[in-house]
Motif scaffolding. Structure first.
Motif, PDB file in Angstrom:
ATOM      1  N   LYS A   4      -7.908 -20.342  32.944  1.00  0.00           N
ATOM      2  CA  LYS A   4      -6.585 -19.921  32.488  1.00  0.00           C
ATOM      3  C   LYS A   4      -5.998 -20.886  31.449  1.00  0.00           C
ATOM      4  O   LYS A   4      -4.908 -20.668  30.949  1.00  0.00           O
ATOM      5  CB  LYS A   4      -5.637 -19.819  33.681  1.00  0.00           C
ATOM      6  CG  LYS A   4      -5.968 -18.648  34.577  1.00  0.00           C
ATOM      7  CD  LYS A   4      -4.751 -18.166  35.304  1.00  0.00           C
ATOM      8  CE  LYS A   4      -5.045 -16.816  35.931  1.00  0.00           C
ATOM      9  NZ  LYS A   4      -3.889 -16.272  36.617  1.00  0.00           N
ATOM     10  N   VAL A  51      -5.247 -22.297  28.065  1.00  0.00           N
ATOM     11  CA  VAL A  51      -5.279 -21.688  26.746  1.00  0.00           C
ATOM     12  C   VAL A  51      -4.955 -22.746  25.705  1.00  0.00           C
ATOM     13  O   VAL A  51      -3.880 -23.324  25.711  1.00  0.00           O
ATOM     14  CB  VAL A  51      -4.242 -20.541  26.651  1.00  0.00           C
ATOM     15  CG1 VAL A  51      -4.273 -19.918  25.268  1.00  0.00           C
ATOM     16  CG2 VAL A  51      -4.520 -19.498  27.706  1.00  0.00           C
ATOM     17  N   GLN A  78      -7.792 -17.187  16.046  1.00  0.00           N
ATOM     18  CA  GLN A  78      -8.102 -15.788  16.352  1.00  0.00           C
ATOM     19  C   GLN A  78      -7.054 -14.858  15.730  1.00  0.00           C
ATOM     20  O   GLN A  78      -7.391 -13.819  15.164  1.00  0.00           O
ATOM     21  CB  GLN A  78      -8.121 -15.601  17.875  1.00  0.00           C
ATOM     22  CG  GLN A  78      -8.655 -14.259  18.301  1.00  0.00           C
ATOM     23  CD  GLN A  78      -8.150 -13.847  19.667  1.00  0.00           C
ATOM     24  OE1 GLN A  78      -6.964 -13.992  19.977  1.00  0.00           O
ATOM     25  NE2 GLN A  78      -9.046 -13.329  20.479  1.00  0.00           N
ATOM     26  N   ALA A  79      -5.794 -15.265  15.824  1.00  0.00           N
ATOM     27  CA  ALA A  79      -4.719 -14.445  15.254  1.00  0.00           C
ATOM     28  C   ALA A  79      -4.860 -14.349  13.738  1.00  0.00           C
ATOM     29  O   ALA A  79      -4.673 -13.274  13.148  1.00  0.00           O
ATOM     30  CB  ALA A  79      -3.362 -15.037  15.623  1.00  0.00           C
ATOM     31  N   ALA A 128      -7.750 -12.084  12.928  1.00  0.00           N
ATOM     32  CA  ALA A 128      -7.381 -10.686  13.161  1.00  0.00           C
ATOM     33  C   ALA A 128      -6.481 -10.184  12.037  1.00  0.00           C
ATOM     34  O   ALA A 128      -6.631  -9.057  11.559  1.00  0.00           O
ATOM     35  CB  ALA A 128      -6.668 -10.549  14.508  1.00  0.00           C
ATOM     36  N   ARG A 145      -7.103  -7.147   9.398  1.00  0.00           N
ATOM     37  CA  ARG A 145      -6.162  -6.030   9.210  1.00  0.00           C
ATOM     38  C   ARG A 145      -5.804  -5.880   7.725  1.00  0.00           C
ATOM     39  O   ARG A 145      -5.736  -4.768   7.198  1.00  0.00           O
ATOM     40  CB  ARG A 145      -4.885  -6.258  10.022  1.00  0.00           C
ATOM     41  CG  ARG A 145      -5.086  -6.244  11.519  1.00  0.00           C
ATOM     42  CD  ARG A 145      -3.762  -6.001  12.252  1.00  0.00           C
ATOM     43  NE  ARG A 145      -2.729  -6.951  11.897  1.00  0.00           N
ATOM     44  CZ  ARG A 145      -2.482  -8.096  12.542  1.00  0.00           C
ATOM     45  NH1 ARG A 145      -3.204  -8.410  13.588  1.00  0.00           N
ATOM     46  NH2 ARG A 145      -1.505  -8.899  12.163  1.00  0.00           N
ATOM     47  N   PHE A 163      -7.887   5.279  -1.281  1.00  0.00           N
ATOM     48  CA  PHE A 163      -6.936   6.369  -1.544  1.00  0.00           C
ATOM     49  C   PHE A 163      -6.718   6.555  -3.043  1.00  0.00           C
ATOM     50  O   PHE A 163      -6.722   7.681  -3.554  1.00  0.00           O
ATOM     51  CB  PHE A 163      -5.606   6.073  -0.835  1.00  0.00           C
ATOM     52  CG  PHE A 163      -4.579   7.153  -1.029  1.00  0.00           C
ATOM     53  CD1 PHE A 163      -4.727   8.392  -0.431  1.00  0.00           C
ATOM     54  CD2 PHE A 163      -3.453   6.929  -1.820  1.00  0.00           C
ATOM     55  CE1 PHE A 163      -3.786   9.397  -0.622  1.00  0.00           C
ATOM     56  CE2 PHE A 163      -2.509   7.919  -2.005  1.00  0.00           C
ATOM     57  CZ  PHE A 163      -2.676   9.156  -1.400  1.00  0.00           C
ATOM     58  N   LEU A 198      -9.733   8.074  -4.548  1.00  0.00           N
ATOM     59  CA  LEU A 198      -9.822   9.482  -4.150  1.00  0.00           C
ATOM     60  C   LEU A 198      -8.910  10.344  -5.022  1.00  0.00           C
ATOM     61  O   LEU A 198      -9.322  11.398  -5.527  1.00  0.00           O
ATOM     62  CB  LEU A 198      -9.429   9.608  -2.674  1.00  0.00           C
ATOM     63  CG  LEU A 198      -9.732  10.931  -1.990  1.00  0.00           C
ATOM     64  CD1 LEU A 198     -11.233  11.136  -1.883  1.00  0.00           C
ATOM     65  CD2 LEU A 198      -9.118  10.963  -0.598  1.00  0.00           C
ATOM     66  N   VAL A 221     -10.438  10.647  -8.523  1.00  0.00           N
ATOM     67  CA  VAL A 221     -11.598  11.550  -8.600  1.00  0.00           C
ATOM     68  C   VAL A 221     -11.159  13.009  -8.421  1.00  0.00           C
ATOM     69  O   VAL A 221     -11.642  13.899  -9.128  1.00  0.00           O
ATOM     70  CB  VAL A 221     -12.661  11.156  -7.542  1.00  0.00           C
ATOM     71  CG1 VAL A 221     -13.811  12.142  -7.536  1.00  0.00           C
ATOM     72  CG2 VAL A 221     -13.188   9.766  -7.817  1.00  0.00           C
ATOM     73  N   VAL A 222     -10.232  13.233  -7.487  1.00  0.00           N
ATOM     74  CA  VAL A 222      -9.736  14.605  -7.277  1.00  0.00           C
ATOM     75  C   VAL A 222      -9.068  15.115  -8.550  1.00  0.00           C
ATOM     76  O   VAL A 222      -9.254  16.275  -8.947  1.00  0.00           O
ATOM     77  CB  VAL A 222      -8.743  14.644  -6.085  1.00  0.00           C
ATOM     78  CG1 VAL A 222      -7.936  15.935  -6.096  1.00  0.00           C
ATOM     79  CG2 VAL A 222      -9.494  14.520  -4.773  1.00  0.00           C
ATOM     80  N   VAL A 267     -11.732  16.150 -10.977  1.00  0.00           N
ATOM     81  CA  VAL A 267     -12.374  17.410 -10.578  1.00  0.00           C
ATOM     82  C   VAL A 267     -11.449  18.592 -10.855  1.00  0.00           C
ATOM     83  O   VAL A 267     -11.879  19.633 -11.382  1.00  0.00           O
ATOM     84  CB  VAL A 267     -12.766  17.373  -9.077  1.00  0.00           C
ATOM     85  CG1 VAL A 267     -13.224  18.742  -8.595  1.00  0.00           C
ATOM     86  CG2 VAL A 267     -13.867  16.351  -8.850  1.00  0.00           C
ATOM     87  N   ARG A 268     -10.167  18.434 -10.514  1.00  0.00           N
ATOM     88  CA  ARG A 268      -9.216  19.546 -10.696  1.00  0.00           C
ATOM     89  C   ARG A 268      -8.968  19.844 -12.176  1.00  0.00           C
ATOM     90  O   ARG A 268      -8.789  20.996 -12.561  1.00  0.00           O
ATOM     91  CB  ARG A 268      -7.872  19.215 -10.020  1.00  0.00           C
ATOM     92  CG  ARG A 268      -7.948  19.065  -8.522  1.00  0.00           C
ATOM     93  CD  ARG A 268      -7.897  20.387  -7.810  1.00  0.00           C
ATOM     94  NE  ARG A 268      -6.623  21.061  -7.984  1.00  0.00           N
ATOM     95  CZ  ARG A 268      -6.316  22.215  -7.411  1.00  0.00           C
ATOM     96  NH1 ARG A 268      -7.180  22.803  -6.619  1.00  0.00           N
ATOM     97  NH2 ARG A 268      -5.160  22.788  -7.603  1.00  0.00           N
TER      98      ARG A 268
END
Lengths: 348, 55
Positions: free
Chosen positions: B6, B8, B16-17, B20, B24, B35, B38, B41-42, B45-46
């Motif tokens: 126990k 710490v 570790q934080a 992490a 993220r 995004f 994307l 590219v869209v 194409v359109r």
């Protein structure tokens, strides 16, 4: 940083770690998302119209992200219920890894992005259906039906049933009868599927105060409803062979699988599933159905394994087969459309 | 007597934080870049067919 707001009883406070990106991904319910992607892609291909492959992929991505967004909103709103249930208390919010407000924000942002991208890149009919699906799941089902009525999963099942129609609308720009027939198949599949599951984890739902059918009406009524819904569900599964949606492969899969489904539903009806809590599921995750048969087949060791409860096995068999059956139905439709097998229009 | 399991220490938790948080941030950056790519590219194409029709 994450706040351990609704800590699960299994997680001591001093072991809460910092949230990783994978925890945020879990908010999107990836397992549910995979089923949504599959049925939406089937709807898109079954429309049998030309769509640029990239735009088709974007449409499926939007549907997947929209489904994930509604999952995140569900996890935000249901954190109190999730913390009380064995199968859900490890989720990021009740485990104290992600704050509820973060889950809600992620859900709202992804909802807006997915609907707007669908509208601008594909068409606004598909975007409207996607928006309706998200609102229906997050607001109508999660915030209202789930805590209010035993018919929660019957009506709420519409949200999970809509992806094929969204996929079809994305490809063809409309949503004809056959698109809605696919929706109806998933809609009628949901009650026997979930009630079979709830028969062997109803104590969990009762503890969380969720009015699932076995909790409110009892196991016997639930078994009857499973059989009744199955009797309606199977003929509807055969209908695509008469409406120009399914071909011979689909007809064979739906007929043979339907017979097995009805047999299993009948066995559940005749069983005592749900009459007593099954101690074997006490420490198992919800979807560990694959482990169940092996555990049952293993030789009994006195004092090490709880005694079996007969009916729970029947309920688990139906639950597991229902997933396989739905997958097989849509796989058949997908395969026929991709190979180019002509659909049948058998007289009803 | 204290339970060694126990105990710490502050440093590993902070490490570790930080790890992490970096993970993220990288995931968020990759998501945003994906995004943008994307949408680009869209758009191609359109618009592709319409742009071709002009010449």
């Amino acid at each position: 940083m994450a706040k351990p707001a609704v800590l699960s009883p299994d997680t001591p406070a001093d072991t809460v770690r910092a949230a990783r990106w994978q925890d945020y991904f879990q908010l999107l319910k990836p397992r549910v998302m995979s089923l949504v992607v599959f049925t939406a892609a089937t709807g898109l291909v079954a429309a049998r119209t030309h769509i640029h492959p990239l735009l088709g992929a974007v449409a499926v991505l939007c549907i997947a992200v929209g489904a994930g967004a509604s999952g995140a909103l569900n996890m935000w709103y249901d954190a109190d219920i999730d913390a009380k249930m064995r199968r859900t208390r490890g989720r990021p919010v009740p485990a104290g890894l992600v704050e509820g407000s973060e889950a809600a924000t992620l859900g709202v942002v992804l909802s807006l992005l997915s609907v707007l991208l669908m509208g601008m890149a594909i068409n606004w009919l598909a975007a409207g259906l996607l928006a309706f699906t998200i609102v229906f799941y997050a607001v109508v089902y999660t915030m209202w039906l789930k805590r209010w009525t035993a018919q929660n999963i019957v009506i709420g099942g519409l949200a999970g049933a809509l992806p094929p129609a969204i996929g079809w609308a994305a490809a063809a720009g409309d949503a004809p009868l056959n698109a809605w027939l696919m929706v109806l198949i998933i809609f009628l599949w949901t009650p026997p599927h979930f009630w079979a599951l709830s028969l062997y984890i109803s104590t969990d739902y009762a503890k969380a105060g969720v009015p699932m059918l076995p909790v409110v009406k009892g196991a016997k009524e639930t078994r009857k409803q499973i059989l009744l819904y199955s009797l309606v569900f199977i003929p509807v599964c055969l209908a695509p062979a008469a409406t120009g949606l399914g071909g011979p492969l689909y007809l064979a899969v739906s007929a043979l699988g339907g017979l097995v489904f009805l047999t299993l539903a009948w066995r559940v009806f005749r069983s005592d599933a749900g009459d007593a809590a099954d101690p074997r599921v006490a420490d198992r995750a919800l979807y560990d159905v694959a482990e169940a048969p092996a555990a049952e087949a293993a030789p009994a060791v006195e004092g090490k394994r709880p005694p079996p409860v007969g009916g729970a096995k029947d309920a688990r068999n139906l639950f597991a087969f229902s997933i396989l059956y739905l997958f097989a139905l849509f796989a058949a439709l997908l395969a026929e459309a991709m190979i180019g097998i002509r659909a049948l229009e058998l007289p009803l | 007597m204290t339970d060694p399991k126990k105990t710490v220490s502050v440093k590993p938790d902070a490490d570790q934080a930080l790890k992490a948080r970096n993970g993220r941030n990288i995931a968020l950056a990759l998501g945003l870049v994906a995004f943008v790519a994307l949408v680009f590219v869209v758009t191609l194409v359109r618009l592709g067919a319409n742009v071709g029709n002009r010449f």
